[in-house]
Design a protein around this motif. Structure first.
Motif, short mmCIF file in Angstrom:
data_model
loop_
_atom_site.label_atom_id
_atom_site.label_comp_id
_atom_site.label_asym_id
_atom_site.label_seq_id
_atom_site.Cartn_x
_atom_site.Cartn_y
_atom_site.Cartn_z
N ASP A 85 8.56 6.12 4.47
CA ASP A 85 9.90 5.51 4.44
C ASP A 85 10.16 4.70 5.71
O ASP A 85 10.67 3.58 5.67
N VAL A 86 9.80 5.30 6.85
CA VAL A 86 10.01 4.62 8.14
C VAL A 86 9.16 3.36 8.22
O VAL A 86 9.63 2.31 8.66
N GLN A 87 7.89 3.47 7.76
CA GLN A 87 6.98 2.32 7.82
C GLN A 87 7.48 1.18 6.93
O GLN A 87 7.43 0.01 7.33
N ILE A 88 7.98 1.51 5.74
CA ILE A 88 8.48 0.47 4.82
C ILE A 88 9.70 -0.22 5.44
O ILE A 88 9.81 -1.45 5.40
N LYS A 89 10.58 0.59 6.07
CA LYS A 89 11.78 0.01 6.69
C LYS A 89 11.39 -0.92 7.84
O LYS A 89 11.93 -2.02 7.98
N ASN A 90 10.43 -0.47 8.66
CA ASN A 90 9.96 -1.31 9.78
C ASN A 90 9.37 -2.62 9.28
O ASN A 90 9.57 -3.68 9.85
N GLU A 91 8.62 -2.50 8.18
CA GLU A 91 7.96 -3.69 7.61
C GLU A 91 9.00 -4.70 7.13
O GLU A 91 8.85 -5.90 7.34
N LYS A 128 -2.79 6.38 3.97
CA LYS A 128 -1.36 6.62 3.76
C LYS A 128 -0.67 7.01 5.07
O LYS A 128 0.45 6.59 5.34
N LEU A 129 -1.37 7.81 5.87
CA LEU A 129 -0.79 8.21 7.15
C LEU A 129 -0.77 7.03 8.13
O LEU A 129 0.17 6.86 8.90
N ASN A 130 -1.83 6.22 8.09
CA ASN A 130 -1.94 5.10 9.03
C ASN A 130 -0.89 4.02 8.74
O ASN A 130 -0.18 3.58 9.62
N HIS A 131 -0.81 3.58 7.47
CA HIS A 131 0.28 2.70 7.03
C HIS A 131 0.36 2.74 5.51
O HIS A 131 -0.65 2.60 4.83
N ILE A 132 1.56 2.91 5.00
CA ILE A 132 1.77 3.08 3.56
C ILE A 132 1.19 1.91 2.76
O ILE A 132 0.63 2.10 1.69
N TYR A 133 1.29 0.67 3.29
CA TYR A 133 0.80 -0.47 2.51
C TYR A 133 -0.72 -0.55 2.49
O TYR A 133 -1.30 -1.17 1.60
N GLN A 134 -1.39 0.08 3.45
CA GLN A 134 -2.86 0.18 3.38
C GLN A 134 -3.23 1.10 2.22
O GLN A 134 -4.14 0.80 1.43
N PHE A 135 -2.51 2.21 2.13
CA PHE A 135 -2.73 3.15 1.01
C PHE A 135 -2.42 2.46 -0.32
O PHE A 135 -3.19 2.59 -1.29
N GLU A 136 -1.31 1.73 -0.38
CA GLU A 136 -0.92 1.07 -1.64
C GLU A 136 -1.95 0.02 -2.06
O GLU A 136 -2.20 -0.18 -3.25
N TYR A 137 -2.54 -0.65 -1.09
CA TYR A 137 -3.56 -1.68 -1.39
C TYR A 137 -4.78 -1.04 -2.04
O TYR A 137 -5.27 -1.50 -3.08
N VAL A 138 -5.25 0.07 -1.45
CA VAL A 138 -6.41 0.77 -2.01
C VAL A 138 -6.06 1.33 -3.39
O VAL A 138 -6.82 1.16 -4.35
N SER A 139 -4.89 1.98 -3.50
CA SER A 139 -4.55 2.62 -4.77
C SER A 139 -4.32 1.58 -5.86
O SER A 139 -4.69 1.80 -7.02
#
Length: 782
Positions: free
Chosen positions: A424-430, A534-545
């Motif tokens: 949530d924090v990472q998405i808000k920062n982005e 996912k821990l490093n950055h949510i969008y990295q996880f989303e890209y792989v998934s």
């Protein structure tokens, strides 16, 4: 198979199997004769250099001197001589078993020699040789011409990969007795694998490239099982296992100023006990026939073992029994008999009348602390304001004017359990970085092993995911052999095919074991990647998934589970007397068809249960909070497949199956819920509660028809914005200053090749004079 047939499985989920089991899985049984070849290569050379002494008798300096001599031998041009030296080094890494009396000694010397080899630079030397072998076009073309590829085609690669795997695995595993220099050696090795020197790529990327090259058909002789095992262990070593991940998560929450985690999920799952699986059709009909003989009100005996431990519902009255009576024929079996094995343990005597409630001791509370998202509070307030006031206040969760007292209490309770994730924090920062790129400046990105790996994988990531899933499909037990599927058996089939029945049986076991190990390594490395990204950055996880979903990962995993999962988990595709290191120190007994059929006496196969849990966890990661992907589970009729997987009485596996059933329950209709009350009860008892989440009913906001394509497209746009902002900055930056001065643009000195002035006139003619000038294009140019 009912609940009585499957006992509770004493399985502890961890990063990998025992050290000896992980080393044994590196070799296939058809490779067994090569162990003595390695020994012969070593002893011929060793006895020529050191007369009358054994390796174990040499002191540290003498051992070093001998290894340095061996490493010099890797520099020779002659390929066969190089292979002999590599085999001698492999024998050292395998633990000089010719001088050992038992398995413990072999494993001890294997570790000792691995640290010695690493300190003398063996890994770097073998990395150079591996690069040479990967680029060996002669081996590739000869493999492509052959109708059938066998072990002989990958001899050099297998020796190199085996040495590297033994070094990584022996150095990775920590033991209490390790001397301090080994600990510092381990950290140096981890740094070397994580942070490449001289802007080279990380080692894991080289292995990913091998996987894609194999799947593209350009290198069918690559020993894929060894490559995948090494890749998994390198990721486990450099990124960290599940406990390291949990510690990193706790640390990151502290850095972001978030409250600590409500519980340690690893510990909660370890303390869970398995539930009785739901009853199935065959048992249903039997029970119904018995019922017609004598229908009676059900006492506590009829209740499920899942419900016995539930806290008593104070709002339940005796009228519930009447409803049960009416629906007896529909869901009698699914409500289920209490497991016979558990009945004695839990309630020694079962009188006909309802016993006093004090006799059963209930655990206090549920295993998981409930969580509430900010979005849930907003939805709740939006609905309440619409109902009581007639208008909404958007995302305002503080103003409660005009709402009745119970709503105030509800909001207070929701806020007490509010959980803000790192994502949530990472998405808000982005979002903020996208809105104000100039004022916020450049983001500080920590150079972690995970960040370096993602940056290296980024541009070919879709190909890596497709390649891994292709191999997973070929190795799945439910896959039919097709002509267009890839051949993953290149490093298990012998040159001469078996003649006798016994040889065929042995090869059959070997092939099945080979496929199981491939499934295990792919499932483990995919899960590790997803969790770390996912821990490093949510969008990295989303890209792989997202690329996994586009490559049909969801139906592939469901296809994997669409088999008799109990027989897969209890499969005995191993011959323990042929496993390393046992086969190196003991004489082999005479193998017979009966002894091969009997297999080992283990209750279950560790690697297969591990693979199943990993695949379920991947499926959960892909579908969580994604309505479009949850609908894929519904469309592919996953409910009966997943329900069959509940037969396995292992708490962790059941938890992940129940999570997958929970997210789609609201879409499955009332009849399904009515006839699966036992499963619903298990979900209630074992899966984390989300307050005001109507998972069991179809009246939730998320159960409405959804524009699934728009959801994926929005996500994809966010991922692309993140990738281009963080990783494409130098190229086409929107905010880079533009030089508008004609004099300075024309006055720039361009570095031209030396021979350019010879062909300058030709270039002018071709590129300038003969090209028509289209002035209208200047007007249309954006």
């Amino acid at each position: 198979q009912g609940s009585v047939d499957c006992p509770n499985l004493e399985f502890e989920y961890r990063d990998a199997d025992t050290h000896s089991a992980e080393l044994a899985e590196l070799y296939s049984y058809t490779e067994e004769p090569e162990l003595s070849t390695n020994r012969r290569c070593f002893e011929e050379d060793f006895h020529a250099q050191v007369q009358g002494r054994r390796w174990l008798e040499l002191d540290g300096a003498q051992q070093k001197a001998y290894v340095m001599r061996l490493l010099d031998g890797l520099e020779v041009v002659n390929r066969d001589k190089r292979l002999k030296v590599a085999r001698a080094i492999l024998y050292l890494a395998q633990g000089v078993f010719g001088d050992c009396d038992n398995e413990g000694d072999v494993l001890h010397w294997s570790r000792h020699n691995s640290f010695l080899l690493y300190r003398l630079g063996t890994f770097t030397a073998f990395l150079e040789l591996l690069n040479m072998e990967i680029d060996n076009s002669q081996a590739c073309s000869s493999a492509l011409r052959k109708p059938a590829i066998s072990l002989a085609d990958s001899t050099e690669l297998r020796v190199l990969l085996s040495v590297m795997y033994l070094m990584v695995e022996n150095i990775r595993v920590e033991q209490e007795t390790d001397p301090p220099e080994w600990k510092s050696c381990r950290e140096t090795f981890r740094m070397e694998l994580s942070f490449p020197v001289h802007t080279e790529e990380p080692f894991a990327l080289l292995l990913f490239t091998m996987v894609t090259k194999f799947c593209s058909g350009h290198a069918p002789h690559f020993p894929m099982k060894k490559v995948l095992l090494l890749l998994w262990k390198v990721l486990l070593f450099t990124l960290g296992g599940f406990e390291a991940l949990q510690a990193m998560k706790v640390r990151k929450r502290e850095e972001l100023g978030l409250p600590p985690l409500p519980e340690d999920s690893i510990q909660v799952m370890r303390s869970m006990r398995a539930a009785s699986p739901p009853t199935y059709c065959i048992e249903l009909t039997e029970q119904q026939q018995q019922k017609r003989g004598h229908r009676s009100r059900r006492p506590l005996v009829k209740q499920d073992s899942l419900d016995i431990y539930n806290e008593r519902d104070p709002f339940k009255n005796d009228e519930a029994g009447i409803d049960d009576e009416e629906n007896d024929d529909v869901d009698s079996g699914i409500e289920g008999e209490l497991d016979l094995m558990e009945r004695d343990a839990i309630i020694p005597t079962m009188p006909a009348q309802r016993p006093p409630i004090e006799r059963v001791s209930f655990p206090k509370g549920l295993p998981w602390a409930p969580k509430v998202r900010q979005k849930d509070i907003e939805h709740f307030l939006e609905a309440s304001r619409n109902k009581f006031i007639g208008f909404t206040l958007g995302q305002d969760t503080e103003t409660l004017i005009g709402l009745p007292r119970p709503i105030h209490e509800s909001v207070k309770t929701l806020k007490q359990h509010k959980y803000v994730s790192i994502s949530d924090v990472q998405i808000k920062n982005e979002e903020e970085l996208e809105k104000c790129p100039m004022s916020l400046g450049e983001e500080e990105v920590q150079e972690t092993p995970c960040e370096i790996l993602y940056r290296a994988m980024l541009y070919n990531l879709p190909q890596y995911m497709i390649a891994l899933l292709k191999i997973l499909l070929a190795a799945a037990p439910t896959s039919k052999a097709k002509t267009d599927s890839i051949n993953i058996l290149a490093d298990v089939l012998p040159e001469e095919m078996p003649i006798t029945v016994l040889q065929s049986m042995k090869l059959g076991i070997d092939v099945n074991r080979h496929k199981e190990i491939i499934v295990k390594s792919i499932s483990a490395l995919l899960l590790l990647l997803l969790k770390h990204f996912k821990l490093n950055h949510i969008y990295q996880f989303e890209y792989v998934s997202q690329h996994l979903v586009f490559a049909n990962c969801i139906p592939l995993i469901l296809k994997f589970f669409n088999q008799n999962i109990m027989s897969y988990i209890t499969a005995k595709n191993s011959i323990s007397v042929l496993d390393y290191p046992h086969c190196t120190v003991y004489d082999l007994p005479e193998l017979t068809a009966e002894s091969l059929e009997a297999g080992d006496n283990n209750q279950f196969c560790w690697r297969n249960l591990f693979s199943c849990i990993n695949l379920l966890r991947i499926l959960n990661k892909l579908t969580k909070w994604k309505h479009s992907r949850t609908m894929m589970l519904v469309v592919f009729k996953s409910a009966p497949i997943l329900k069959r997987a509940l037969k396995v009485k292992q708490a962790m596996m059941q938890l992940y199956v129940l999570k997958l059933l929970k997210i789609q329950t609201k879409y499955l209709g009332r009849q399904w819920r009515k006839s699966n009350m036992k499963t619903m009860s298990a979900i209630y008892q074992k899966v984390r509660h989300r307050m005001n989440d109507d998972w069991a009913y179809g009246n939730d906001i998320d159960a409405r028809p959804w524009d699934f394509q728009a959801e994926e497209c929005t996500l994809r746009a966010n991922i692309e914005a993140f990738n281009s902002r963080r990783y494409d900055r130098p190229q086409d930056s929107e905010f880079a200053p533009v030089d508008n001065c004609l004099q300075s643009v024309l006055g720039q000195r361009l570095e031209l090749p030396e021979d350019f002035h010879y062909s300058y006139e030709l270039w002018l003619e071709r590129e300038v004079f003969s090209q028509p000038i289209r002035w209208e294009e200047l007007l249309h140019y954006q």
